[in-house]
Scaffold this motif. Sequence first.
Motif, short mmCIF file in Angstrom:
data_model
loop_
_atom_site.label_atom_id
_atom_site.label_comp_id
_atom_site.label_asym_id
_atom_site.label_seq_id
_atom_site.Cartn_x
_atom_site.Cartn_y
_atom_site.Cartn_z
N LEU A 24 40.08 -45.77 -17.62
CA LEU A 24 40.10 -45.04 -19.02
C LEU A 24 39.84 -43.92 -18.59
O LEU A 24 39.48 -43.20 -17.85
CB LEU A 24 38.37 -46.38 -19.43
CG LEU A 24 38.02 -47.32 -19.79
CD1 LEU A 24 37.51 -47.73 -18.76
CD2 LEU A 24 37.34 -47.15 -21.16
N TYR A 44 35.73 -42.20 -23.87
CA TYR A 44 36.64 -42.79 -22.89
C TYR A 44 37.33 -43.66 -23.54
O TYR A 44 36.89 -44.81 -24.74
CB TYR A 44 36.17 -43.44 -21.04
CG TYR A 44 35.48 -42.60 -20.75
CD1 TYR A 44 36.48 -41.37 -19.56
CD2 TYR A 44 34.19 -41.68 -20.56
CE1 TYR A 44 36.05 -40.78 -18.45
CE2 TYR A 44 33.79 -40.89 -20.15
CZ TYR A 44 35.06 -40.15 -19.30
OH TYR A 44 34.79 -38.71 -18.45
N VAL A 45 38.37 -44.38 -23.01
CA VAL A 45 39.39 -44.46 -23.92
C VAL A 45 40.97 -45.55 -22.70
O VAL A 45 40.90 -45.07 -21.90
CB VAL A 45 41.24 -43.87 -24.80
CG1 VAL A 45 42.26 -45.34 -25.75
CG2 VAL A 45 39.83 -43.50 -26.00
N GLU A 46 40.51 -46.41 -23.40
CA GLU A 46 41.04 -47.68 -22.12
C GLU A 46 42.74 -47.15 -22.23
O GLU A 46 43.05 -46.94 -22.83
CB GLU A 46 41.44 -49.49 -22.76
CG GLU A 46 41.83 -50.06 -21.14
CD GLU A 46 41.67 -51.88 -21.78
OE1 GLU A 46 42.52 -52.28 -21.56
OE2 GLU A 46 40.32 -51.65 -22.18
N THR A 47 42.87 -46.93 -20.50
CA THR A 47 44.47 -47.09 -21.11
C THR A 47 45.55 -47.39 -20.00
O THR A 47 46.48 -47.60 -20.50
CB THR A 47 44.66 -45.50 -19.73
OG1 THR A 47 44.45 -45.76 -18.41
CG2 THR A 47 44.13 -44.59 -20.49
N GLU A 80 32.96 -45.98 -23.60
CA GLU A 80 33.82 -45.94 -24.43
C GLU A 80 32.98 -44.98 -25.81
O GLU A 80 33.63 -44.32 -26.85
CB GLU A 80 34.69 -47.45 -25.44
CG GLU A 80 35.28 -48.07 -24.39
CD GLU A 80 35.98 -49.57 -24.82
OE1 GLU A 80 36.95 -49.53 -25.04
OE2 GLU A 80 35.35 -49.78 -25.66
N LYS A 109 39.57 -39.64 -20.72
CA LYS A 109 38.65 -38.84 -21.83
C LYS A 109 40.01 -37.54 -21.41
O LYS A 109 39.57 -37.02 -20.37
CB LYS A 109 37.30 -39.04 -21.81
CG LYS A 109 36.12 -38.01 -22.53
CD LYS A 109 35.32 -38.40 -22.21
CE LYS A 109 34.09 -36.80 -23.21
NZ LYS A 109 32.56 -37.42 -22.55
#
Length: 120
Positions: A112, A95-98, A91, A114
């Motif tokens: 995650l 990166y973003v949790e999907t 994060e 990005k």
Amino acid sequence: MPPLTQTLEQVRAEIAENSGWVARSDGRLVGAIRAVEDGELLLIGRIAIAPDMQGEGIGRALLDAAENASAASEAELFTGSLSEANIRLYESCGYVETRRVPQDDGTEQVFLRKKLGPRT
């Protein structure tokens, strides 16, 4: 997740099909990452950092190397839900949790993504 359970032939196949980077300190291997492009998606595989070298920026540097070498527009990786330090690192790198995928042992695989900027 099957860390360290691969046969020698499986490891050889991964090496042949993926790109990889390593980090060394005074000749010692202290980190490694592998990745493969699938169309516009960079799939980042195993990231391994020597336990005594964690927190030194090696994982971040290896992620940067893989991302910068790619022509993909987006990167994806995953880790286990109990790997809180890994999730914090990813994060902090953008990166973003999907999604989360439940596992039989009550944990989840955390995916995650990005967005990667244009490469020059």
